[in-house]
Design an enzyme around this catalytic site. Structure first.
Site, PDB file in Angstrom:
ATOM      1  N   LEU A 148      26.351 -66.212  27.797  1.00 29.38           N
ATOM      2  CA  LEU A 148      27.195 -65.215  28.471  1.00 29.38           C
ATOM      3  C   LEU A 148      26.859 -65.081  29.950  1.00 29.38           C
ATOM      4  CD1 LEU A 148      27.625 -62.472  25.731  1.00 29.38           C
ATOM      5  CD2 LEU A 148      29.360 -63.995  26.666  1.00 29.38           C
ATOM      6  N   VAL A 149      27.075 -66.168  30.689  1.00 30.24           N
ATOM      7  CA  VAL A 149      26.983 -66.112  32.148  1.00 30.24           C
ATOM      8  C   VAL A 149      28.250 -65.433  32.674  1.00 30.24           C
ATOM      9  CG1 VAL A 149      25.495 -68.132  32.330  1.00 30.24           C
ATOM     10  CG2 VAL A 149      27.977 -68.437  32.339  1.00 30.24           C
ATOM     11  N   GLU A 151      31.138 -66.109  34.278  1.00 26.70           N
ATOM     12  CA  GLU A 151      32.501 -66.547  33.952  1.00 26.70           C
ATOM     13  C   GLU A 151      32.790 -66.409  32.459  1.00 26.70           C
ATOM     14  OE1 GLU A 151      30.348 -68.130  35.724  1.00 26.70           O
ATOM     15  OE2 GLU A 151      31.214 -68.697  37.665  1.00 26.70           O
ATOM     16  N   ASN A 152      31.774 -66.626  31.633  1.00 28.30           N
ATOM     17  CA  ASN A 152      31.976 -66.489  30.189  1.00 28.30           C
ATOM     18  C   ASN A 152      32.137 -65.028  29.779  1.00 28.30           C
ATOM     19  OD1 ASN A 152      31.759 -69.219  30.129  1.00 28.30           O
ATOM     20  ND2 ASN A 152      29.820 -69.313  29.024  1.00 28.30           N
ATOM     21  N   GLU A 591      -1.189 -36.340  36.367  1.00 34.53           N
ATOM     22  CA  GLU A 591      -1.853 -35.267  37.088  1.00 34.53           C
ATOM     23  C   GLU A 591      -3.106 -34.796  36.360  1.00 34.53           C
ATOM     24  OE1 GLU A 591       1.542 -33.171  34.789  1.00 34.53           O
ATOM     25  OE2 GLU A 591       1.304 -34.990  35.973  1.00 34.53           O
ATOM     26  N   GLU A 634      -6.089 -30.169  17.011  1.00 29.08           N
ATOM     27  CA  GLU A 634      -4.741 -29.609  16.889  1.00 29.08           C
ATOM     28  C   GLU A 634      -4.508 -29.022  15.500  1.00 29.08           C
ATOM     29  OE1 GLU A 634      -2.975 -32.877  20.080  1.00 29.08           O
ATOM     30  OE2 GLU A 634      -2.374 -32.975  17.976  1.00 29.08           O
TER      31      GLU A 634
END
EC number: 3.2.2.6
Length: 713
Positions: A148-149, A151-152, A591, A634
């Site tokens: 998929l360049v 032009e394609n 930070e 925690e």
């Protein structure tokens, strides 16, 4: 003539080396057919616009390519599925070999991809992708992704978009997803119209659905597709992305610990979205943006470039048109955008230097933007990346400009003039003893009459650089009420007016009484639209002060083990956030500060505590009597605070209760929920019942049943 012959022969030798033992591994039947077809062709004239080394490679590849496409056409007509698969495999091999060629790879691959279209191969692939034979569909889609360049992409957008959209509806087909996500990655680069068409027909919904998965190939394609959609789709597509919560679904990709390329493109996508002022606040609210700077600061550009060179999709780097889309980020106001754009240019410079093509950065205007960052930015990460990129481009690295412009002496003004390219006027500025105060008050009339700047375009260039200086300047010595930040909050461009307003006696308390005429004549704000916006911002009700009352805590705190639980934790965050919950998840930030205190306070203030129990999540808690492990801390804080604790398990084996410290062993009495990647919505609904209903520890019998499941497996 002799020299030309020598060069040509050397290129032929390089071409022949393609067929060494280092070639890509392919099925034996494909290799044998390719070997028979690749006989040395007679010398041919070089096609217009193609160099001799590119033509040399093409002379060997194109006959085999034409033969493969002829075979593909005939086998399709006869219904010979095995022959069709062989022809697709041969074509795929030729394309893949071309992409990995050093130096000339992009040009060779583009010629081959275009030849496939011109010989009718692209049309055949689109037809084959609609056949009932799924293996043919898979292999055709895999080949289409590789060719998929530009032009394609044009051809597919005109003739085959419906075919692609039909395939996006097969969301549960894992093998097809690998190729279709790659096809969408390319098609989102086509045009704004194509991107909008894809989005409105469900392609973006499919990409966001695949973001929930675990396949690294699909996730990488999704991340690049989203960054392409944001960069090339324009404002309309960016708005559609925000409406479909793309900023939120980018969080799991940017939070991933598995693949740096996935994280990078997710961060790029969210930085591009945040650069759009109309939706900046919505992007910030998603929480994804705060992942960008810490991630970029942790990367090494050279190592990242090496990883890209190892990937066939990225090894050729980006085109000039692609790189030009980074400039709005470099020149924008968001730190995250500057950070990721400067890093990307470092990486691309590393790749382009191997191709001896670093002049591309001067051509697209990136050099000046990088120099501006070095001169003015106070952020260490952005500054170091910009300096590094300039050095790799063999460009001069400017000195950092002192930010306290109002206090400049004439010497600092001289330095600034030299660095922005106005050294021709240095002597005149020196004669008139222009210091920081005079520089900030200078007008176009002063430039003409006193400083001899007669050329109109030269004055425009100077005033443009002066606006940049005013925007970056530090006014703290003359702006005790911080009017500069108030102006920047209204619009980052308005910071340039700070000195004029402060010198006229304006502060944050009396700006509400300022008139349009006063802004024009006393404060020298000549732009009428800017004056209207400043006055509108001044008359808006001020934000309520929260100093006396602490802001409300999050609805949910998510605790997780970084090594194995990051992906599930990030998915839970997005699912809950989209359902209206405020969620706290620990994010690595740059930070400094009282990190431990902030984290514990967040647990204490949260109403619910979700504990992600991934593989080996509690191993570090075993024997942790001193409570040095974060997950341990925690959990104990949540237990002591009597939070509504909801364990969510994923590939987790419950440990022996005696192996855990006594202060957290009661966590085993809570009823856990087993996570299902395949049925995420149903699992989330179950979690919601736990969050909205009674605490999970009221059901210890259910917990015991749930905990035995992983051991039975």
């Amino acid at each position: 003539m002799f020299l030309s012959l020598v060069v040509y022969l050397s290129k032929i030798c390089r071409y022949l080396s393609m067929f060494s033992s280092d070639r890509l591994t392919v099925p034996e039947y494909v290799s044998s057919r390719l070997h028979n077809r690749r006989t040395a062709p007679d010398p041919r004239a070089v096609s217009p616009g193609i160099s001799t080394d590119v033509q040399a490679v093409l002379d060997g590849s194109l006959p085999a390519l034409r033969s493969a496409i002829r075979t593909l056409r005939s086998s399709k007509d006869t219904g010979d599925l095995e022959e069709t698969r062989r022809a697709i495999a041969e074509t795929f091999q030729l394309v893949e070999e071309a992409w990995v060629l050093p130096t000339v790879g992009r040009r060779v691959a583009e010629e081959i991809c275009n030849r496939i279209r011109l010989d009718g191969g692209l049309e055949l692939l689109l037809q084959l992708m609609q056949t009932p034979a799924v293996e043919i569909t898979y292999e055709s889609a895999k080949l289409l992704e590789q060719i998929l360049v530009s032009e394609n992409r044009d051809y597919v957008a005109r003739m085959g978009l419906g075919v692609i959209l039909n395939l996006t509806r097969e969301q549960e087909d894992a093998q097809l997803a690998r190729s279709v996500s790659g096809i969408l990655e390319h098609m989102f680069k086509h045009t704004e119209e194509t991107s909008a068409q894809l989005i409105t027909n469900g392609a973006l919904d499919t990409i966001l659905y695949w973001c929930r998965g675990t396949d690294p190939t699909v996730l990488r394609h999704c991340a690049v597709a989203l960054s392409n959609c944001a960069m090339y789709g324009g404002h309309r597509c960016q708005r559609l992305m925000i409406e479909k919560q793309a900023a939120e679904w980018l969080f799991p990709l940017a939070f991933s610990k598995e693949d740096e390329l996935i994280r990078f493109h997710a961060c790029l996508a969210v930085a591009v979205l945040a650069a759009n002022r109309e939706m900046e606040k919505e992007v910030v609210k998603s929480g994804t943006l705060e992942l960008v700077e810490p991630f970029i600061a942790s990367l090494d550009p050279d190592e990242f470039a090496r990883n890209m060179l190892d990937s066939a999709d990225s090894m050729q780097g980006r085109t000039a048109a692609d790189l030009q889309h980074l400039l709005p980020l470099l020149d924008g106001t968001r730190l995250e955008g500057k950070c990721i754009a400067a890093f990307y240019l470092c990486v691309e410079t590393s790749i382009k230097s191997r191709q001896r093509n670093t002049k591309i950065f001067q051509e697209i205007g990136a050099v000046q933007s990088l120099k501006r960052i070095v001169m003015y930015s106070s952020n260490a990460t952005v500054c170091s990346l910009a300096k590094r990129a300039l050095k790799m481009m063999s460009e001069e690295v400017p000195r950092r400009i002192l930010s306290s412009v109002p206090n400049w002496k004439s010497g600092e003004v001289q330095t600034w003039l030299q660095q922005i390219g106005f050294s021709a006027f240095s002597e005149r500025f020196q004669e008139l003893q222009v210091d920081g105060d005079l520089l900030l008050n200078i007008t176009e009339q002063d430039l003409i009459q006193d400083l001899g700047m007669t050329s109109g375009l030269t004055r425009k260039r100077f005033l443009r650089d002066l606006r940049v200086l005013k925007t970056y300047a530090n006014y703290s010595t003359c702006d005790p009420n911080n009017l500069a930040d108030w102006l920047a909050d209204a619009d980052p461009r308005f910071r340039q007016y700070t000195y004029g307003l402060v010198q006229s006696g304006v502060d944050r308390n009396n700006i509400v009484h300022i008139t349009d005429q006063q802004l024009l004549t006393d404060c020298h704000v000549e732009n009428g639209i800017h004056r209207a916006k400043i006055l509108s911002a001044a008359r808006r009700p001020s934000k309520p002060c929260l100093t006396d009352s602490q802001p409300k805590g999050p609805d949910v705190f998510i605790s997780y083990r970084r090594t194995t639980g990051s992906q599930l934790a990030s998915l839970l965050k997005v699912h809950l956030q989209l359902r209206g919950f405020s969620v706290f998840i620990d994010v690595e930030k740059l930070e400094a500060g009282r990190f431990e205190e902030k984290l514990i306070t967040s647990v204490q203030r949260a109403r619910n505590f979700i504990l992600v129990l991934s593989a080996n999540a509690l191993d570090k808690c075993m024997g942790d009597v001193a409570m040095k492990d974060w997950v341990h801390k925690e959990i104990v804080t949540a237990l002591n605070g009597k939070k509504n604790i909801v364990p969510v398990t994923d590939n987790f084996v419950w440990p022996d209760p005696t192996s855990l410290p006594e202060d957290m062993s009661t966590i085993l009495k809570f009823n856990g929920i087993k996570w299902s990647h395949e049925y995420q919505e149903a699992t989330i609904e179950k979690i919601l019942r736990f969050l909205e209903g009674c605490p999970s520890q009221e059901k210890p019998d259910g917990a015991k049943t749930d905990k035995k499941e992983p051991q039975k497996k």
